[in-house]
Design a protein around this motif. Structure first.
Motif, PDB file in Angstrom:
ATOM      1  N   SER A  30      -8.823 -24.098  18.210  1.00  0.00           N
ATOM      2  CA  SER A  30      -8.418 -23.332  19.266  1.00  0.00           C
ATOM      3  C   SER A  30      -7.914 -21.954  18.725  1.00  0.00           C
ATOM      4  CB  SER A  30      -7.247 -23.894  20.192  1.00  0.00           C
ATOM      5  OG  SER A  30      -6.641 -22.960  20.930  1.00  0.00           O
ATOM      6  N   THR A  31      -8.849 -20.958  18.958  1.00  0.00           N
ATOM      7  CA  THR A  31      -8.152 -19.546  18.481  1.00  0.00           C
ATOM      8  C   THR A  31      -7.161 -19.008  19.199  1.00  0.00           C
ATOM      9  OG1 THR A  31     -10.139 -18.735  19.977  1.00  0.00           O
ATOM     10  CG2 THR A  31     -10.615 -19.044  17.355  1.00  0.00           C
ATOM     11  N   GLY A  32      -6.997 -19.397  20.657  1.00  0.00           N
ATOM     12  CA  GLY A  32      -5.884 -18.816  21.154  1.00  0.00           C
ATOM     13  C   GLY A  32      -4.456 -19.507  20.722  1.00  0.00           C
ATOM     14  N   LEU A  35      -3.807 -17.807  17.469  1.00  0.00           N
ATOM     15  CA  LEU A  35      -3.247 -16.397  17.559  1.00  0.00           C
ATOM     16  C   LEU A  35      -1.710 -16.624  18.089  1.00  0.00           C
ATOM     17  CD1 LEU A  35      -6.126 -14.417  19.223  1.00  0.00           C
ATOM     18  CD2 LEU A  35      -5.311 -14.225  16.853  1.00  0.00           C
ATOM     19  N   ARG A  36      -1.363 -17.241  18.830  1.00  0.00           N
ATOM     20  CA  ARG A  36      -0.239 -17.306  19.396  1.00  0.00           C
ATOM     21  C   ARG A  36       0.940 -18.060  18.223  1.00  0.00           C
ATOM     22  NH1 ARG A  36      -2.935 -18.691  24.074  1.00  0.00           N
ATOM     23  NH2 ARG A  36      -3.315 -20.872  23.380  1.00  0.00           N
ATOM     24  N   GLU A  37       0.445 -19.063  17.356  1.00  0.00           N
ATOM     25  CA  GLU A  37       1.396 -19.259  16.413  1.00  0.00           C
ATOM     26  C   GLU A  37       1.593 -17.948  15.533  1.00  0.00           C
ATOM     27  OE1 GLU A  37      -0.507 -22.583  14.445  1.00  0.00           O
ATOM     28  OE2 GLU A  37      -0.330 -23.703  16.370  1.00  0.00           O
ATOM     29  N   GLY A  56      -4.471  -9.557  27.902  1.00  0.00           N
ATOM     30  CA  GLY A  56      -5.354 -10.463  28.510  1.00  0.00           C
ATOM     31  C   GLY A  56      -6.855  -9.905  27.850  1.00  0.00           C
ATOM     32  N   GLU A  57      -6.784  -9.152  26.781  1.00  0.00           N
ATOM     33  CA  GLU A  57      -8.173  -8.724  26.163  1.00  0.00           C
ATOM     34  C   GLU A  57      -8.457  -9.413  24.977  1.00  0.00           C
ATOM     35  OE1 GLU A  57      -7.463  -4.393  26.349  1.00  0.00           O
ATOM     36  OE2 GLU A  57      -7.337  -4.522  28.495  1.00  0.00           O
ATOM     37  N   LEU A  58      -9.921  -9.205  24.485  1.00  0.00           N
ATOM     38  CA  LEU A  58     -10.085  -9.828  23.384  1.00  0.00           C
ATOM     39  C   LEU A  58      -9.779  -9.206  22.205  1.00  0.00           C
ATOM     40  CD1 LEU A  58     -13.848 -10.838  24.743  1.00  0.00           C
ATOM     41  CD2 LEU A  58     -11.663 -12.181  24.685  1.00  0.00           C
ATOM     42  N   ASP A  84     -12.479 -24.451  20.760  1.00  0.00           N
ATOM     43  CA  ASP A  84     -11.639 -24.274  22.117  1.00  0.00           C
ATOM     44  C   ASP A  84     -11.441 -22.816  22.166  1.00  0.00           C
ATOM     45  OD1 ASP A  84     -10.026 -24.033  24.205  1.00  0.00           O
ATOM     46  OD2 ASP A  84      -8.547 -25.215  23.010  1.00  0.00           O
ATOM     47  N   GLY A  85     -12.266 -22.106  22.880  1.00  0.00           N
ATOM     48  CA  GLY A  85     -11.937 -20.547  23.099  1.00  0.00           C
ATOM     49  C   GLY A  85     -12.765 -19.823  22.121  1.00  0.00           C
ATOM     50  N   PHE A  86     -13.799 -20.126  21.390  1.00  0.00           N
ATOM     51  CA  PHE A  86     -14.463 -19.510  20.378  1.00  0.00           C
ATOM     52  C   PHE A  86     -15.863 -20.090  20.588  1.00  0.00           C
ATOM     53  CE2 PHE A  86     -16.568 -18.689  16.490  1.00  0.00           C
ATOM     54  CZ  PHE A  86     -16.106 -17.128  16.196  1.00  0.00           C
ATOM     55  N   PRO A  91     -21.529 -11.390  19.485  1.00  0.00           N
ATOM     56  CA  PRO A  91     -21.282 -11.288  18.195  1.00  0.00           C
ATOM     57  C   PRO A  91     -20.695 -12.384  17.537  1.00  0.00           C
ATOM     58  CG  PRO A  91     -21.057  -9.102  19.224  1.00  0.00           C
ATOM     59  CD  PRO A  91     -21.162  -9.989  20.130  1.00  0.00           C
ATOM     60  N   GLN A  92     -19.737 -12.859  18.259  1.00  0.00           N
ATOM     61  CA  GLN A  92     -18.972 -14.017  17.660  1.00  0.00           C
ATOM     62  C   GLN A  92     -19.857 -15.162  17.795  1.00  0.00           C
ATOM     63  OE1 GLN A  92     -15.284 -15.041  19.606  1.00  0.00           O
ATOM     64  NE2 GLN A  92     -14.518 -12.853  19.612  1.00  0.00           N
ATOM     65  N   ALA A  93     -21.101 -15.549  18.634  1.00  0.00           N
ATOM     66  CA  ALA A  93     -21.465 -16.635  18.597  1.00  0.00           C
ATOM     67  C   ALA A  93     -22.861 -16.635  17.591  1.00  0.00           C
ATOM     68  CB  ALA A  93     -22.488 -16.687  20.118  1.00  0.00           C
TER      69      ALA A  93
HETATM   70  P1  AMP Z   1      -6.643 -18.800  25.250  1.00  0.00           P
HETATM   71  O1  AMP Z   1      -5.574 -19.563  24.759  1.00  0.00           O
HETATM   72  O2  AMP Z   1      -8.118 -19.499  24.423  1.00  0.00           O
HETATM   73  O3  AMP Z   1      -6.789 -18.670  26.654  1.00  0.00           O
HETATM   74  O4  AMP Z   1      -6.403 -17.236  24.245  1.00  0.00           O
HETATM   75  C1  AMP Z   1      -5.514 -16.546  24.744  1.00  0.00           C
HETATM   76  C2  AMP Z   1      -5.707 -15.096  24.144  1.00  0.00           C
HETATM   77  O5  AMP Z   1      -6.024 -14.996  22.788  1.00  0.00           O
HETATM   78  C3  AMP Z   1      -7.172 -14.393  24.899  1.00  0.00           C
HETATM   79  O6  AMP Z   1      -6.827 -14.102  26.154  1.00  0.00           O
HETATM   80  C4  AMP Z   1      -7.510 -13.370  23.888  1.00  0.00           C
HETATM   81  O7  AMP Z   1      -6.300 -12.274  23.860  1.00  0.00           O
HETATM   82  C5  AMP Z   1      -7.182 -14.015  22.537  1.00  0.00           C
HETATM   83  N1  AMP Z   1      -8.492 -14.797  21.836  1.00  0.00           N
HETATM   84  C6  AMP Z   1      -8.452 -16.167  21.801  1.00  0.00           C
HETATM   85  N2  AMP Z   1      -9.687 -16.310  21.317  1.00  0.00           N
HETATM   86  C7  AMP Z   1     -10.481 -15.299  21.145  1.00  0.00           C
HETATM   87  C8  AMP Z   1     -11.664 -15.181  20.668  1.00  0.00           C
HETATM   88  N3  AMP Z   1     -12.682 -15.979  20.422  1.00  0.00           N
HETATM   89  N4  AMP Z   1     -12.082 -13.745  20.780  1.00  0.00           N
HETATM   90  C9  AMP Z   1     -11.156 -12.969  20.928  1.00  0.00           C
HETATM   91  N5  AMP Z   1     -10.002 -12.956  21.477  1.00  0.00           N
HETATM   92  C10 AMP Z   1      -9.470 -14.372  21.453  1.00  0.00           C
END
Ligand code: AMP
Length: 214
Positions: A30-32, A35-37, A56-58, A84-86, A91-93
């Motif tokens: 889970s990339t989200g 990132l949160r960690e 809320g941006e990428l 989950d979330g990637f 370009p990521q795909a």
């Molecule tokens: P999520 O928990 O998947 O809703 O992700 C929370 C936030 O983390 C997103 O709103 C983005 O800011 C960032 N994020 C998570 N995954 C990605 C990704 N694959 N590419 C870019 N930003 C990401």
């Protein structure tokens, strides 16, 4: 098996990915969560990502691709992975396809979690997450036994900063414009599976297992 869970925020991807991790020993990436960690720990990655996540941006593609490449090289990714979330952009795909091909692996299914906007708003605004390990609750649909605390590890529950109404709207817009078009990439490869993700977690889980044939 390599799965991609695709869908808007609040679609239930994280809940179902955690379940597959617990039941089938697949690794949830889970990339989200990552990132949160990192943001909580104040690492260089966390400092770079924080502003984007809060708005809320990428986060930029190079950052995300590097992070996923590193996770995929770990031994626990060998058996099976649920993304989950990637990926969230084309370009990521493309980068994911290349890095998997180099390891002689490929995506098996891309599951599109489909929910109405009304459901998304209800799920996100009531979502609470545990501080220790990110276990997911909902004040109305999945309340913890003791209000405010995680059933599993007892840690306090909090509301994600980006689950507030203003940021939810921005995230949905980003999903519609930047992320949803990635589905065509997977449709063209015959990997697309639609999933009715309305209703309770157990109901969605049953439909998911049926769709995956597991
Ligand atoms: P999520 O928990 O998947 O809703 O992700 C929370 C936030 O983390 C997103 O709103 C983005 O800011 C960032 N994020 C998570 N995954 C990605 C990704 N694959 N590419 C870019 N930003 C990401």
């Amino acid at each position: 098996m390599i799965l991609i869970f695709f869908g808007p925020p609040g679609g239930g991807k994280g809940t179902q990915a955690r379940r597959l991790q617990a039941r089938r020993g697949m690794l949830q990436i889970s990339t989200g969560d990552i990132l949160r960690e990192d943001i909580a720990a104040g690492t260089p990655l966390g400092r770079e990502a924080q502003g984007y996540v809060e708005r809320g941006e990428l986060v930029p593609d190079e950052v995300m691709v590097g992070l996923v490449a590193e996770r995929l090289r770990r031994p626990d990714a060998a058996a099976g992975v649920v993304f989950d979330g990637f990926p969230r952009t084309l370009p990521q795909a493309e980068a994911l396809e290349e890095m998997l091909a180099r390891a002689d692996r490929r995506v098996d299914h891309v599951v599109d979690f489909q929910v109405s906007e009304e459901t998304i708003i209800r799920r996100l605004s009531g979502r609470r997450v545990c501080q220790a390990a990110g276990h997911i609750y909902h004040v109305e649909f999945r309340p913890p036994r003791r209000p405010g605390f995680c059933d599993i590890d007892g840690s306090p529950l909090f509301q994600r900063e980006d689950d507030r109404p203003e940021t939810i709207r921005r995230r949905l817009e980003v999903y519609r414009v930047q992320t949803a078009p990635v589905l065509d990439f997977y449709r063209a490869r015959g990997l697309y599976t639609a999933l009715d993700a309305e209703g309770k977690g157990e109901e969605v889980a049953a439909r998911l297992d049926a769709a995956l044939g597991v």
